[in-house]
Design a protein around this motif. Structure first.
Motif, PDB file in Angstrom:
ATOM      1  N   PRO A  75       0.713  -1.269  -0.187  1.00 31.99           N
ATOM      2  CA  PRO A  75      -0.055  -0.040   0.019  1.00 31.99           C
ATOM      3  C   PRO A  75       0.896   1.339   0.024  1.00 31.99           C
ATOM      4  CG  PRO A  75       0.092  -0.953   2.135  1.00 31.99           C
ATOM      5  CD  PRO A  75       0.726  -1.909   1.340  1.00 31.99           C
ATOM      6  N   SER A  76       0.281   2.403  -0.325  1.00 32.21           N
ATOM      7  CA  SER A  76       0.917   3.760  -0.291  1.00 32.21           C
ATOM      8  C   SER A  76       1.205   3.968   1.231  1.00 32.21           C
ATOM      9  CB  SER A  76       0.026   4.607  -0.814  1.00 32.21           C
ATOM     10  OG  SER A  76      -0.924   5.057  -0.316  1.00 32.21           O
ATOM     11  N   ARG A  77       2.243   5.016   1.385  1.00 31.20           N
ATOM     12  CA  ARG A  77       2.712   5.315   2.682  1.00 31.20           C
ATOM     13  C   ARG A  77       3.021   6.751   2.389  1.00 31.20           C
ATOM     14  NH1 ARG A  77       8.167   2.109   4.228  1.00 31.20           N
ATOM     15  NH2 ARG A  77       9.307   2.685   2.194  1.00 31.20           N
ATOM     16  N   ALA A  78       3.065   7.630   3.583  1.00 33.56           N
ATOM     17  CA  ALA A  78       3.638   8.908   3.693  1.00 33.56           C
ATOM     18  C   ALA A  78       4.925   9.077   3.220  1.00 33.56           C
ATOM     19  CB  ALA A  78       3.198   9.403   5.107  1.00 33.56           C
ATOM     20  N   ARG A  79       5.215   9.943   2.519  1.00 33.36           N
ATOM     21  CA  ARG A  79       6.784  10.062   2.111  1.00 33.36           C
ATOM     22  C   ARG A  79       7.773  10.351   3.191  1.00 33.36           C
ATOM     23  NH1 ARG A  79       8.261  11.700  -2.706  1.00 33.36           N
ATOM     24  NH2 ARG A  79       6.269  12.332  -3.301  1.00 33.36           N
ATOM     25  N   TRP A  80       7.368  10.945   4.272  1.00 35.27           N
ATOM     26  CA  TRP A  80       8.320  11.126   5.504  1.00 35.27           C
ATOM     27  C   TRP A  80       8.493   9.634   5.859  1.00 35.27           C
ATOM     28  CZ3 TRP A  80       7.307   8.994  10.098  1.00 35.27           C
ATOM     29  CH2 TRP A  80       5.826   8.539  10.364  1.00 35.27           C
ATOM     30  N   SER A  81       7.852   8.667   5.872  1.00 30.85           N
ATOM     31  CA  SER A  81       8.192   7.400   6.449  1.00 30.85           C
ATOM     32  C   SER A  81       9.441   6.686   5.718  1.00 30.85           C
ATOM     33  CB  SER A  81       6.946   6.231   6.428  1.00 30.85           C
ATOM     34  OG  SER A  81       6.537   6.128   5.261  1.00 30.85           O
ATOM     35  N   THR A  82       9.537   7.113   4.518  1.00 32.30           N
ATOM     36  CA  THR A  82      10.754   6.804   3.647  1.00 32.30           C
ATOM     37  C   THR A  82      12.046   7.235   3.976  1.00 32.30           C
ATOM     38  OG1 THR A  82      10.253   8.161   1.954  1.00 32.30           O
ATOM     39  CG2 THR A  82       9.013   6.235   1.589  1.00 32.30           C
ATOM     40  N   TRP A  83      11.991   8.610   4.555  1.00 34.30           N
ATOM     41  CA  TRP A  83      13.020   9.178   5.052  1.00 34.30           C
ATOM     42  C   TRP A  83      13.929   8.619   6.075  1.00 34.30           C
ATOM     43  CZ3 TRP A  83      10.330  14.567   5.760  1.00 34.30           C
ATOM     44  CH2 TRP A  83       9.753  15.093   4.751  1.00 34.30           C
ATOM     45  N   THR A  84      13.419   7.880   6.917  1.00 31.76           N
ATOM     46  CA  THR A  84      14.344   6.892   7.670  1.00 31.76           C
ATOM     47  C   THR A  84      14.644   5.508   7.443  1.00 31.76           C
ATOM     48  OG1 THR A  84      12.022   6.246   8.677  1.00 31.76           O
ATOM     49  CG2 THR A  84      13.096   8.439   9.551  1.00 31.76           C
ATOM     50  N   ASP A  85      14.165   5.130   6.261  1.00 32.10           N
ATOM     51  CA  ASP A  85      14.760   3.845   5.613  1.00 32.10           C
ATOM     52  C   ASP A  85      16.098   3.755   5.535  1.00 32.10           C
ATOM     53  OD1 ASP A  85      11.933   3.079   5.938  1.00 32.10           O
ATOM     54  OD2 ASP A  85      11.737   3.081   3.604  1.00 32.10           O
TER      55      ASP A  85
END
Length: 59
Positions: free
Chosen positions: A49-59
């Motif tokens: 599913p889609s997710r908020a962009r900010w959650s990809t900043w910590t990957d």
């Protein structure tokens, strides 16, 4: 400064759609809309599913 903070928050909350390729086995005349087909692929586990962009900043 407030404008920069607001813009960053707005940008961070935008959805990110992961790459996903799926195929529908239904006949062309009865095939669902692309949005419905994508939702079915998410529900069946073929796509994330889609997710908020900010959650990809910590990957």
């Amino acid at each position: 400064m407030l404008t920069l903070l607001t813009a960053t928050c707005w940008y961070g909350l935008q959805p990110v759609y992961p790459d996903c390729v799926f195929f529908s086995s239904e006949p062309l005349g009865k095939s669902p809309s692309p949005a419905e087909a994508h939702q079915r692929a998410i529900e069946s586990g073929q796509c994330e599913p889609s997710r908020a962009r900010w959650s990809t900043w910590t990957d």
